[in-house]
Design a protein around this motif. Sequence first.
Motif, mmCIF file in Angstrom:
data_model
loop_
_atom_site.group_PDB
_atom_site.id
_atom_site.type_symbol
_atom_site.label_atom_id
_atom_site.label_comp_id
_atom_site.label_asym_id
_atom_site.label_seq_id
_atom_site.Cartn_x
_atom_site.Cartn_y
_atom_site.Cartn_z
ATOM 1 N N LEU A 198 0.830 -1.201 0.000
ATOM 2 C CA LEU A 198 0.000 0.000 0.000
ATOM 3 C C LEU A 198 0.868 1.256 0.000
ATOM 4 O O LEU A 198 2.029 1.222 0.432
ATOM 5 N N PRO A 199 0.307 2.387 -0.419
ATOM 6 C CA PRO A 199 1.087 3.630 -0.463
ATOM 7 C C PRO A 199 1.149 4.306 0.910
ATOM 8 O O PRO A 199 0.639 3.792 1.913
ATOM 9 N N ILE A 200 1.775 5.473 0.929
ATOM 10 C CA ILE A 200 1.800 6.307 2.132
ATOM 11 C C ILE A 200 0.445 7.001 2.262
ATOM 12 O O ILE A 200 0.030 7.740 1.367
ATOM 13 N N LEU A 201 -0.256 6.776 3.366
ATOM 14 C CA LEU A 201 -1.568 7.387 3.578
ATOM 15 C C LEU A 201 -1.412 8.805 4.102
ATOM 16 O O LEU A 201 -0.433 9.129 4.778
ATOM 17 N N SER A 202 -2.408 9.628 3.836
ATOM 18 C CA SER A 202 -2.396 10.974 4.403
ATOM 19 C C SER A 202 -3.044 11.007 5.783
ATOM 20 O O SER A 202 -2.980 12.018 6.475
ATOM 21 N N GLY A 203 -3.655 9.900 6.200
ATOM 22 C CA GLY A 203 -4.321 9.849 7.501
ATOM 23 C C GLY A 203 -3.942 8.608 8.278
ATOM 24 O O GLY A 203 -2.795 8.161 8.254
ATOM 25 N N SER A 204 -4.926 8.005 8.955
ATOM 26 C CA SER A 204 -4.665 6.910 9.890
ATOM 27 C C SER A 204 -4.973 5.550 9.283
ATOM 28 O O SER A 204 -5.680 5.437 8.294
ATOM 29 N N ALA A 205 -4.435 4.518 9.934
ATOM 30 C CA ALA A 205 -4.696 3.136 9.539
ATOM 31 C C ALA A 205 -5.223 2.374 10.745
ATOM 32 O O ALA A 205 -4.593 2.368 11.809
ATOM 33 N N LEU A 206 -6.384 1.728 10.597
ATOM 34 C CA LEU A 206 -6.996 0.923 11.645
ATOM 35 C C LEU A 206 -7.175 -0.491 11.105
ATOM 36 O O LEU A 206 -7.894 -0.701 10.126
ATOM 37 N N LEU A 207 -6.526 -1.448 11.750
ATOM 38 C CA LEU A 207 -6.533 -2.819 11.251
ATOM 39 C C LEU A 207 -7.073 -3.755 12.325
ATOM 40 O O LEU A 207 -6.664 -3.679 13.488
ATOM 41 N N HIS A 208 -7.968 -4.654 11.914
ATOM 42 C CA HIS A 208 -8.666 -5.513 12.859
ATOM 43 C C HIS A 208 -8.770 -6.925 12.261
ATOM 44 O O HIS A 208 -9.131 -7.089 11.104
ATOM 45 N N ASP A 209 -8.448 -7.926 13.054
ATOM 46 C CA ASP A 209 -8.598 -9.324 12.624
ATOM 47 C C ASP A 209 -7.761 -9.643 11.394
ATOM 48 O O ASP A 209 -8.278 -10.089 10.364
ATOM 49 N N MET A 210 -6.463 -9.418 11.499
ATOM 50 C CA MET A 210 -5.521 -9.847 10.459
ATOM 51 C C MET A 210 -4.809 -11.108 10.945
ATOM 52 O O MET A 210 -4.357 -11.167 12.087
ATOM 53 N N LYS A 211 -4.706 -12.099 10.064
ATOM 54 C CA LYS A 211 -4.056 -13.350 10.436
ATOM 55 C C LYS A 211 -3.094 -13.775 9.322
ATOM 56 O O LYS A 211 -3.474 -13.875 8.157
ATOM 57 N N HIS A 212 -1.838 -13.996 9.705
ATOM 58 C CA HIS A 212 -0.835 -14.555 8.795
ATOM 59 C C HIS A 212 -0.729 -13.720 7.518
ATOM 60 O O HIS A 212 -1.003 -14.184 6.409
ATOM 61 N N CYS A 213 -0.316 -12.470 7.695
ATOM 62 C CA CYS A 213 -0.260 -11.517 6.581
ATOM 63 C C CYS A 213 1.044 -10.732 6.585
ATOM 64 O O CYS A 213 1.787 -10.721 7.577
ATOM 65 N N VAL A 214 1.296 -10.057 5.486
ATOM 66 C CA VAL A 214 2.348 -9.041 5.371
ATOM 67 C C VAL A 214 1.671 -7.774 4.876
ATOM 68 O O VAL A 214 0.870 -7.821 3.933
ATOM 69 N N ILE A 215 1.992 -6.636 5.505
ATOM 70 C CA ILE A 215 1.422 -5.371 5.053
ATOM 71 C C ILE A 215 2.496 -4.295 5.067
ATOM 72 O O ILE A 215 3.264 -4.183 6.029
ATOM 73 N N ALA A 216 2.579 -3.536 3.995
ATOM 74 C CA ALA A 216 3.503 -2.403 3.885
ATOM 75 C C ALA A 216 2.682 -1.149 3.620
ATOM 76 O O ALA A 216 1.862 -1.124 2.693
ATOM 77 N N LEU A 217 2.910 -0.111 4.431
ATOM 78 C CA LEU A 217 2.152 1.127 4.279
ATOM 79 C C LEU A 217 2.836 2.239 5.078
ATOM 80 O O LEU A 217 3.717 1.975 5.902
ATOM 81 N N GLY A 218 2.392 3.469 4.841
ATOM 82 C CA GLY A 218 2.783 4.595 5.670
ATOM 83 C C GLY A 218 1.520 5.272 6.168
ATOM 84 O O GLY A 218 0.497 5.283 5.474
ATOM 85 N N SER A 219 1.563 5.828 7.379
ATOM 86 C CA SER A 219 0.377 6.484 7.920
ATOM 87 C C SER A 219 0.758 7.433 9.047
ATOM 88 O O SER A 219 1.845 7.340 9.611
ATOM 89 N N ARG A 220 -0.163 8.334 9.369
ATOM 90 C CA ARG A 220 0.054 9.247 10.492
ATOM 91 C C ARG A 220 -0.142 8.522 11.820
ATOM 92 O O ARG A 220 0.552 8.777 12.792
#
Length: 284
Positions: A161-183
């Motif tokens: 994922l790209p760099i976000l201009s706001g916030s990131a809220l993540l719920h119920d993730m299992k066995h994953c990889v995530i790339a992002l930027g956020s405030r």
Amino acid sequence: MLAVDVAKLRKALTDAIAFLPGYDQRQCENKLKDIEAQLESLRASTAPKSKFAFKRKAAKVSPSSSTVTSSSREPNSSVPTQGLVQSTTPTSGLSLSGHSHAYLTLSSLSSPWSAASDLTISDIDHCIVNLIPSPANPDASADVTFTALHVRNVTNSVFVLPILSGSALLHDMKHCVIALGSRQFRMHTSSNVDVYVSIASNPIIEHCSGIRFSDYPLSLRPALSRDAAAQIKSNCLAVQDFSHIRASPSPNWSAIAEGQRIEDDGWPLLQSEPKEVLHRLLPS
């Protein structure tokens, strides 16, 4: 108008409840109850007193009088109802939901990308999600971003994922990889997730286990911003675990060891069959 705004606040809180920690839920609920009570008090103090109320009440034998009284009250009772109807109007947010065993790109979103859109990702399994300018997104703008990110119920997937201009809220993730930027970054009820994040504040986790953190790779950033980003210190390892409020280190998260990080050329930026890529990149 106040009733409409309060109704919108109530719906916004209901929609966000799954992403908020228990303490924040209680604080928001108490504040909203105070506002609703003040609105009700304001209604009562400004409502005109009818001089004809006793006359209507005395005419109990007439069925029509009760009908008139009931109908005369309908305009007032419709005010909050109108607010609730308006608050359910669909927003301009984008979504990516209900996919499995697929390579997903910007063209997979619910509608074309726009710079002022929130993004909701939900119910994803065994997928690669690539939403950055790359060979798989040849027509993507170099400054592609989202105003906020909401993730729920995703498993066995890689998210680029790209760099976000706001916030990131993540719920119920299992066995994953995530790339992002956020405030701001908050993760709840998740396990076995590798997080590559660019963030100036402290990442927050709660009810999580097996979460590993590293910095957002420079190779995923737009080329023009890489030099500037290299000079900025990320707080990716300044994690706060709300389930471990103690002086000792939290057992629920750790740093990704250098030899275990995904290499710059290892990110799945070309459209490909997910099975082999997921086997190679997902946490063991």
